[in-house]
Design an enzyme around this catalytic site. Structure first.
Site, mmCIF file in Angstrom:
data_model
loop_
_atom_site.group_PDB
_atom_site.id
_atom_site.type_symbol
_atom_site.label_atom_id
_atom_site.label_comp_id
_atom_site.label_asym_id
_atom_site.label_seq_id
_atom_site.Cartn_x
_atom_site.Cartn_y
_atom_site.Cartn_z
ATOM 1 N N LEU B 64 -0.763 2.502 -1.524
ATOM 2 C CA LEU B 64 -0.331 1.194 -1.017
ATOM 3 C C LEU B 64 0.530 1.382 0.237
ATOM 4 C CD1 LEU B 64 1.064 -1.569 -3.386
ATOM 5 C CD2 LEU B 64 1.455 -1.500 -0.937
ATOM 6 N N ALA B 65 -0.122 1.534 1.371
ATOM 7 C CA ALA B 65 0.613 1.830 2.600
ATOM 8 C C ALA B 65 -0.261 1.468 3.791
ATOM 9 C CB ALA B 65 0.983 3.313 2.648
ATOM 10 N N GLU B 66 0.091 0.397 4.461
ATOM 11 C CA GLU B 66 -0.779 -0.121 5.526
ATOM 12 C C GLU B 66 -0.855 0.828 6.717
ATOM 13 O OE1 GLU B 66 1.445 -1.914 3.863
ATOM 14 O OE2 GLU B 66 0.117 -3.263 2.758
ATOM 15 N N PHE B 92 0.379 -8.665 6.011
ATOM 16 C CA PHE B 92 0.843 -7.350 5.544
ATOM 17 C C PHE B 92 0.535 -6.245 6.556
ATOM 18 C CE2 PHE B 92 0.107 -8.586 0.766
ATOM 19 C CZ PHE B 92 1.018 -9.618 0.912
ATOM 20 N N ILE B 93 0.053 -6.631 7.714
ATOM 21 C CA ILE B 93 -0.399 -5.617 8.675
ATOM 22 C C ILE B 93 0.761 -5.018 9.474
ATOM 23 C CG2 ILE B 93 -0.791 -7.021 10.768
ATOM 24 C CD1 ILE B 93 -3.560 -5.645 11.000
ATOM 25 N N PRO B 95 3.461 -3.205 8.984
ATOM 26 C CA PRO B 95 3.808 -1.770 8.943
ATOM 27 C C PRO B 95 2.811 -0.901 9.720
ATOM 28 C CG PRO B 95 3.903 -2.720 6.742
ATOM 29 C CD PRO B 95 3.270 -3.758 7.648
ATOM 30 N N HIS B 135 1.878 -14.463 3.200
ATOM 31 C CA HIS B 135 0.427 -14.291 3.043
ATOM 32 C C HIS B 135 -0.380 -15.153 4.014
ATOM 33 C CE1 HIS B 135 1.941 -12.674 -0.703
ATOM 34 N NE2 HIS B 135 0.736 -12.323 -1.112
#
Lengths: 355, 332
Positions: B64-66, B92-93, B95, B135
């Site tokens: 779980l790491a963009e 969520f982009i 990072p 979101h």
């Protein structure tokens, strides 16, 4: 953790073998090869600093003191392996086969300086700290999926371990068992910030425990330990056993860049003392002297050959002519978008008017 | 002998799955990776069935790491693969922004074409589906402003399949934005075989004479509704454009339309300031200034964070706001 991760050494500062594990492989020819490559790197580096001082290139990032770490780790790469350097790793890229002319051109601000020779998978120096760990993981992962025995090596400093991408790189590589060598050069400073302000841990190698991968802490100024430990990690990776984190403990004798003044943040006497005691070239000279095959005449001859090569590279850099302005427009996309095409045409007509 | 194209009725999200499956069957180098894309089929089920068909080596549940997903995809793309990286939501982009800005979008340029990054980043986006905080962001202009990456936004199932296939085939990175509101809002006939919709080409959805309505993504339905109601109530006919690609913009389509109508309303749900609508205004200014019969109007989200969903309907442009803008302009 310093006990669990002691600094491995093969040669001590006096050039005496303190670990005979690889003594059979420490032949005269290997020793001389490593020495020549380190000397070449150092002479390239000093030339880089001089060229900057003379205004013939722009800001330059020196690495003096880190030759053993970079040469020892890069000389074990094979054709097709992937290398991801930072902006301080031109000893590694030069050793792996980057062109000295292009490296100088890079520091002269020429786009072509980022282009590696054909067949050498050398990424341009990563500027955003630690971002390149993920690329090394991705390319290594690709090799694994293709079923080759190629691997990636990625260079980064002590400061980089604070970045999220450091963690993500090691985590992804361990999860996917990617054949990648995470080669940390812990030179004690991230520009001015010393290691103890960067992290609470006393070692960087211990961070490997969190990813359940091997972590090795080595004397980064001992070319033999760098060479053999990196080779071991690569063999491990090539045979499908995944990544290794290597912490090479070293020191940069000079400034962060030619625009930096280290006297503001650290004791210059310390750098001087380290030059005398821990210098990777002097150490190997001492070893070679102990072995009975170092002589000044040989060194002078080697220096002359390297000087010739570097002077030729400088000449080639300066004979290269002006940088290709159209490079700016030509490679943003495979096929330029209309806006880039139009800006390019408008640029060209302005240039024509000026002529 | 029949030349009829075999089609099936699909929602947009099904068409997206179909596009990936089509390309994965054809090319072994196409990979799908992201969070929960494997067994779970993605939080929107966009990758449903792909792992079962193509295996865990090609449809990969990542940590779980963009930044990790995009960064490793860059490495995969530079070394012979064509990764399709899924961001669970566009919001969520962030990072991964550094990886996209400093690497994915400029590796070709930095290396004068020596290394390239043929990757697709898929990301559901936009408000109006009662999603939790963060979101619902529409930050397409962060990426249209970024040299070296194309930005694509389908608004229906047909375009989604054709554009996604074109994006996978593109030799450069493409950000493929998927309006969540359109995922299941319509089911339309979609060819079963492979086809492409050209990146950089918009579509005229409806011919009209009085005003050009320009939108993309979930705002296309809003604009269509406004156009229909204006024609019925006021007899104003609208030329409705779905841009489909936000970089590079379809200059010819916009120009032709605005030169015909002399008026334009641009509708997007992203905040007005710095939004892609401003680029459309500039484009019209460059190409069609003397054809204009009135100032151009933008109907956009506010310069606020997308609010929590109890009040998000007051953030999003709706047909009423679009209609008001049309009236303001036509009566200018």
């Amino acid at each position: 953790m310093e006990v669990q991760f002691p600094i491995k050494q093969i040669l001590n500062e006096d050039g005496v073998v303190v670990n005979s594990e690889f003594e059979n492989e420490m032949t005269e020819s290997l020793t001389k090869e490593l020495y020549i490559k380190m000397l070449r790197a150092r002479m390239f580096d000093r030339k880089g600093v001089n060229l900057q001082r003379q205004g013939r290139i722009g800001t330059y990032v020196p690495f003096e003191g880190q030759e053993a770490a970079q040469v020892g780790s890069s000389v074990v790469l094979k054709e097709g392996d992937w290398m991801f350097p930072t902006y301080r790793d031109h000893a590694a890229t030069l050793t792996y086969g980057h062109s000295a002319r292009n490296l100088f051109l890079y520091w002269k601000g020429y786009p072509i300086g980022c282009v590696p020779p054909e067949g050498k998978n050398i990424f341009p120096p990563a500027v955003p700290i630690a971002s390149q760990l993920l690329h090394a993981t991705g390319t290594a992962w690709a090799e694994k999926m293709k079923g080759t025995d190629r691997c990636s090596i990625v260079y980064f400093g002590d400061g980089a371990t604070s970045e999220g991408d450091f963690h993500e790189g090691l985590n992804f590589a361990s999860v996917f068992n990617a054949p990648v060598i995470f080669f940390n050069q812990n030179n004690g400073f991230a520009i001015s910030v010393p290691m103890e302000k960067q992290m609470k841990t006393k070692t960087i190698a211990q961070k490997a425990v969190a990813y359940d991968i091997p972590g090795v802490r080595i004397d980064g100024n001992d070319i033999f330990v760098v060479y053999f430990e990196t080779k071991k990690a690569m063999d491990h990776a090539r045979s499908g056993n995944g990544p290794t984190l290597i912490e090479a403990v070293t020191y940069r004798y000079g400034a962060h860049t030619t625009a930096d003044d280290p006297s503001k943040y650290r004791d210059q006497e310390e750098a001087k003392r380290r030059r005398e005691t821990t210098d990777p070239l002097l150490r190997l000279e001492r070893y070679m002297t102990n072995q009975g095959y170092f002589d000044e005449a040989w060194k002078t001859q080697v220096e002359e050959e390297i000087t010739k090569e570097i002077e030729q590279a400088v000449e080639d850099m300066e004979a290269f002519g002006p940088a290709e302005i159209t490079d700016m427009f030509n490679h943003v996309f495979h096929t330029p978008t209309w806006s880039i095409q139009e800006q390019f045409e408008s640029f060209q007509s302005r240039m024509k008017e000026e002529v | 002998m029949s030349t009829a194209v075999k089609t099936q009725k699909l929602t947009m999200v099904q068409a997206i799955t179909d596009a990936m499956a089509t390309m994965m069957r054809e090319h072994d180098d196409v990979l799908v990776l992201g969070e929960d894309v494997g067994k779970n089929g993605g939080v929107f089920r966009a990758t449903e069935g792909l792992q079962a068909e193509f295996g865990e080596q090609r449809v990969i549940d990542t940590p779980l790491a963009e930044s990790g997903i995009i960064g490793t995809s860059i490495g995969l793309a530079m070394n012979g693969f064509r990764p399709i990286a899924e961001m669970q939501f566009l919001g969520f982009i962030y990072p991964a922004f550094n990886q996209i800005m400093t690497h994915a979008s400029r590796i070709r340029s930095r290396t004068l074409g020596h290394f390239t990054v043929p990757m697709v980043i898929r990301a559901p986006f936009g408000a109006g589906v009662r999603a939790p905080e963060i979101h619902s962001d529409s930050v397409e202009s962060l990426f249209t402003h970024m040299p070296g990456i194309k930005v694509v936004v389908p608004s229906n199932a047909y375009d989604a399949k054709g554009l996604l296939i074109a994006s996978i085939e593109d030799p450069d990175p493409v950000l493929f934005l998927e309006p969540m509101r359109c995922y299941r809002s319509h089911k339309i006939e979609v060819p079963e075989d492979k086809y492409t919709v050209e990146i950089g080409k918009g579509a005229r959805l409806q011919e009209g004479e009085d005003i050009s309505l320009i939108a993309w993504g979930a705002m296309v339905d809003v604009v269509k509704k406004a156009a229909k109601e204006m024609e019925e109530a006021e007899g104003i006919t609208c030329d409705v454009l779905d841009l489909r690609t936000l970089y590079p913009l379809d200059r010819d389509l916009i120009t032709e339309s605005v030169q015909k109508t002399g008026r334009a309303v641009i509708v997007h749900e992203a905040p007005g300031t710095g939004g892609v609508g401003n680029d459309v205004v500039s484009l019209i200014n460059d190409t069609s200034f003397l054809h204009l019969r009135s100032p151009i109007k933008r109907v956009t989200g506010h310069d606020t964070p997308v609010p929590m969903f109890a009040i998000e309907d007051h953030y999003l442009p709706d047909a009423e706001r679009v209609k008001q803008a049309i009236i303001d302009i036509v009566r200018f």
